[in-house]
Design a protein around this motif. Sequence first.
Motif, PDB file in Angstrom:
ATOM      1  N   ASP A   1       0.829  -1.208   0.000  1.00  9.83           N
ATOM      2  CA  ASP A   1       0.000   0.000   0.000  1.00  9.83           C
ATOM      3  C   ASP A   1       0.865   1.261   0.000  1.00  9.83           C
ATOM      4  OD1 ASP A   1       1.030  -0.464   2.520  1.00  9.83           O
ATOM      5  OD2 ASP A   1      -0.830  -0.038   3.583  1.00  9.83           O
ATOM      6  N   HIS A   2       2.000   1.175  -0.672  1.00 10.88           N
ATOM      7  CA  HIS A   2       2.971   2.264  -0.731  1.00 10.88           C
ATOM      8  C   HIS A   2       2.319   3.543  -1.233  1.00 10.88           C
ATOM      9  CE1 HIS A   2       7.397   2.898  -0.623  1.00 10.88           C
ATOM     10  NE2 HIS A   2       7.092   3.949  -1.346  1.00 10.88           N
ATOM     11  N   ARG A   3       2.553   4.664  -0.515  1.00  8.39           N
ATOM     12  CA  ARG A   3       2.018   5.952  -0.964  1.00  8.39           C
ATOM     13  C   ARG A   3       2.559   6.240  -2.370  1.00  8.39           C
ATOM     14  NH1 ARG A   3       4.049   9.800   2.670  1.00  8.39           N
ATOM     15  NH2 ARG A   3       5.738  10.160   1.226  1.00  8.39           N
ATOM     16  N   GLY A   4       1.688   6.562  -3.273  1.00 11.96           N
ATOM     17  CA  GLY A   4       2.083   6.783  -4.660  1.00 11.96           C
ATOM     18  C   GLY A   4       1.970   5.518  -5.494  1.00 11.96           C
ATOM     19  N   GLY A   5       1.813   4.382  -4.850  1.00 15.53           N
ATOM     20  CA  GLY A   5       1.631   3.116  -5.550  1.00 15.53           C
ATOM     21  C   GLY A   5       2.925   2.477  -6.013  1.00 15.53           C
ATOM     22  N   VAL A   6       2.808   1.245  -6.407  1.00 12.13           N
ATOM     23  CA  VAL A   6       3.919   0.491  -6.975  1.00 12.13           C
ATOM     24  C   VAL A   6       3.887   0.738  -8.483  1.00 12.13           C
ATOM     25  CG1 VAL A   6       4.863  -1.834  -7.326  1.00 12.13           C
ATOM     26  CG2 VAL A   6       3.740  -1.258  -5.161  1.00 12.13           C
ATOM     27  N   PRO A   7       5.026   1.047  -9.084  1.00 14.51           N
ATOM     28  CA  PRO A   7       5.016   1.267 -10.539  1.00 14.51           C
ATOM     29  C   PRO A   7       4.388   0.080 -11.272  1.00 14.51           C
ATOM     30  CG  PRO A   7       7.135   1.878  -9.619  1.00 14.51           C
ATOM     31  CD  PRO A   7       6.358   1.217  -8.514  1.00 14.51           C
ATOM     32  N   ALA A   8       3.696   0.377 -12.348  1.00 15.45           N
ATOM     33  CA  ALA A   8       2.947  -0.656 -13.071  1.00 15.45           C
ATOM     34  C   ALA A   8       3.839  -1.533 -13.952  1.00 15.45           C
ATOM     35  CB  ALA A   8       1.861   0.000 -13.914  1.00 15.45           C
ATOM     36  N   ASP A   9       4.819  -0.963 -14.607  1.00 16.25           N
ATOM     37  CA  ASP A   9       5.608  -1.720 -15.577  1.00 16.25           C
ATOM     38  C   ASP A   9       6.971  -2.083 -14.989  1.00 16.25           C
ATOM     39  OD1 ASP A   9       6.515  -2.942 -17.869  1.00 16.25           O
ATOM     40  OD2 ASP A   9       7.022  -1.066 -18.873  1.00 16.25           O
ATOM     41  N   LEU A  10       7.021  -3.207 -14.299  1.00 16.14           N
ATOM     42  CA  LEU A  10       8.270  -3.637 -13.667  1.00 16.14           C
ATOM     43  C   LEU A  10       8.914  -4.817 -14.391  1.00 16.14           C
ATOM     44  CD1 LEU A  10       7.215  -3.395  -9.919  1.00 16.14           C
ATOM     45  CD2 LEU A  10       8.561  -1.761 -11.258  1.00 16.14           C
ATOM     46  N   GLY A  11       8.356  -5.213 -15.503  1.00 18.82           N
ATOM     47  CA  GLY A  11       8.904  -6.341 -16.245  1.00 18.82           C
ATOM     48  C   GLY A  11       8.437  -7.661 -15.666  1.00 18.82           C
ATOM     49  N   ALA A  12       9.055  -8.709 -16.139  1.00 16.18           N
ATOM     50  CA  ALA A  12       8.670 -10.066 -15.748  1.00 16.18           C
ATOM     51  C   ALA A  12       9.001 -10.337 -14.283  1.00 16.18           C
ATOM     52  CB  ALA A  12       9.392 -11.075 -16.628  1.00 16.18           C
ATOM     53  N   ARG A  13       8.208 -11.215 -13.689  1.00 12.89           N
ATOM     54  CA  ARG A  13       8.469 -11.633 -12.316  1.00 12.89           C
ATOM     55  C   ARG A  13       9.485 -12.770 -12.328  1.00 12.89           C
ATOM     56  NH1 ARG A  13       4.201 -13.632  -7.631  1.00 12.89           N
ATOM     57  NH2 ARG A  13       5.839 -14.320  -6.187  1.00 12.89           N
ATOM     58  N   ASP A  14      10.516 -12.629 -11.482  1.00  9.99           N
ATOM     59  CA  ASP A  14      11.546 -13.659 -11.354  1.00  9.99           C
ATOM     60  C   ASP A  14      12.084 -13.610  -9.926  1.00  9.99           C
ATOM     61  OD1 ASP A  14      13.662 -15.421 -11.476  1.00  9.99           O
ATOM     62  OD2 ASP A  14      14.628 -14.466 -13.206  1.00  9.99           O
ATOM     63  N   ASP A  15      11.384 -14.271  -9.014  1.00 11.63           N
ATOM     64  CA  ASP A  15      11.773 -14.237  -7.607  1.00 11.63           C
ATOM     65  C   ASP A  15      13.189 -14.752  -7.384  1.00 11.63           C
ATOM     66  OD1 ASP A  15       9.234 -13.251  -7.147  1.00 11.63           O
ATOM     67  OD2 ASP A  15       8.468 -15.093  -6.246  1.00 11.63           O
ATOM     68  N   ALA A  16      13.626 -15.750  -8.151  1.00  8.35           N
ATOM     69  CA  ALA A  16      14.959 -16.327  -7.981  1.00  8.35           C
ATOM     70  C   ALA A  16      16.065 -15.317  -8.267  1.00  8.35           C
ATOM     71  CB  ALA A  16      15.123 -17.555  -8.874  1.00  8.35           C
ATOM     72  N   ALA A  17      15.799 -14.343  -9.113  1.00  8.55           N
ATOM     73  CA  ALA A  17      16.806 -13.341  -9.469  1.00  8.55           C
ATOM     74  C   ALA A  17      17.067 -12.346  -8.339  1.00  8.55           C
ATOM     75  CB  ALA A  17      16.379 -12.592 -10.725  1.00  8.55           C
ATOM     76  N   PHE A  18      16.308 -12.451  -7.264  1.00  8.11           N
ATOM     77  CA  PHE A  18      16.441 -11.527  -6.142  1.00  8.11           C
ATOM     78  C   PHE A  18      16.913 -12.246  -4.878  1.00  8.11           C
ATOM     79  CE2 PHE A  18      13.815  -9.401  -9.153  1.00  8.11           C
ATOM     80  CZ  PHE A  18      14.085  -8.051  -8.998  1.00  8.11           C
ATOM     81  N   ALA A  19      17.575 -13.378  -5.033  1.00  9.93           N
ATOM     82  CA  ALA A  19      18.010 -14.162  -3.871  1.00  9.93           C
ATOM     83  C   ALA A  19      18.918 -13.348  -2.953  1.00  9.93           C
ATOM     84  CB  ALA A  19      18.704 -15.440  -4.325  1.00  9.93           C
ATOM     85  N   ASP A  20      19.788 -12.520  -3.513  1.00  3.23           N
ATOM     86  CA  ASP A  20      20.689 -11.708  -2.698  1.00  3.23           C
ATOM     87  C   ASP A  20      19.911 -10.708  -1.850  1.00  3.23           C
ATOM     88  OD1 ASP A  20      19.908 -10.240  -4.984  1.00  3.23           O
ATOM     89  OD2 ASP A  20      21.871  -9.282  -5.228  1.00  3.23           O
ATOM     90  N   ALA A  21      18.996  -9.997  -2.458  1.00  5.44           N
ATOM     91  CA  ALA A  21      18.198  -9.008  -1.726  1.00  5.44           C
ATOM     92  C   ALA A  21      17.295  -9.699  -0.708  1.00  5.44           C
ATOM     93  CB  ALA A  21      17.370  -8.170  -2.702  1.00  5.44           C
ATOM     94  N   ALA A  22      16.696 -10.813  -1.095  1.00  4.13           N
ATOM     95  CA  ALA A  22      15.818 -11.551  -0.177  1.00  4.13           C
ATOM     96  C   ALA A  22      16.589 -12.020   1.049  1.00  4.13           C
ATOM     97  CB  ALA A  22      15.173 -12.729  -0.896  1.00  4.13           C
TER      98      ALA A  22
END
Length: 162
Positions: A28-49
Amino acid sequence: MHALLPSPLGELTLARDERGLVGVWYPDHRGGVPADLGARDDAAFADAAAQLAEYFAGGRTAFDLPLAPRGDAFDQRVWAALRRVPHGTTVTYGELARAIGGPGHAQAVGAANGRNPLSVVVPCHRVVGADGTLTGYAGGLWRKRFLLALEEPDADAAGRLF
């Protein structure tokens, strides 16, 4: 590309480009989440996660991720200064303005702080009002309270702003 990551603050949306992490947003981020973020790939974010999980578990005080937030030169200066605010401390908008060489620009610093696209990772939650009160936060004041409580000051950081 983007990923969705569960957290104690709700499901986070993370986005990155070839240079690094460009955003971390609340549902519910103020201003919203940007709409065009590209494809979803949870595995590509293992470092951040992994680093976010360590942070929320109390075992990480700083993030070591390539960052590529999008903003103008002033925003970038403010966000760089935010990354220097130590874990467990807070800073006022005025102090942050003075730290970047713009005394009297507390409102502009506040606006740039509010545009920070990297919630949690770039610690805009560590900025408080001139009298120490909690002021606005794009994820809501309850999340700001949670993050500050998670970072309870320790003896080494007490009183140190930068």
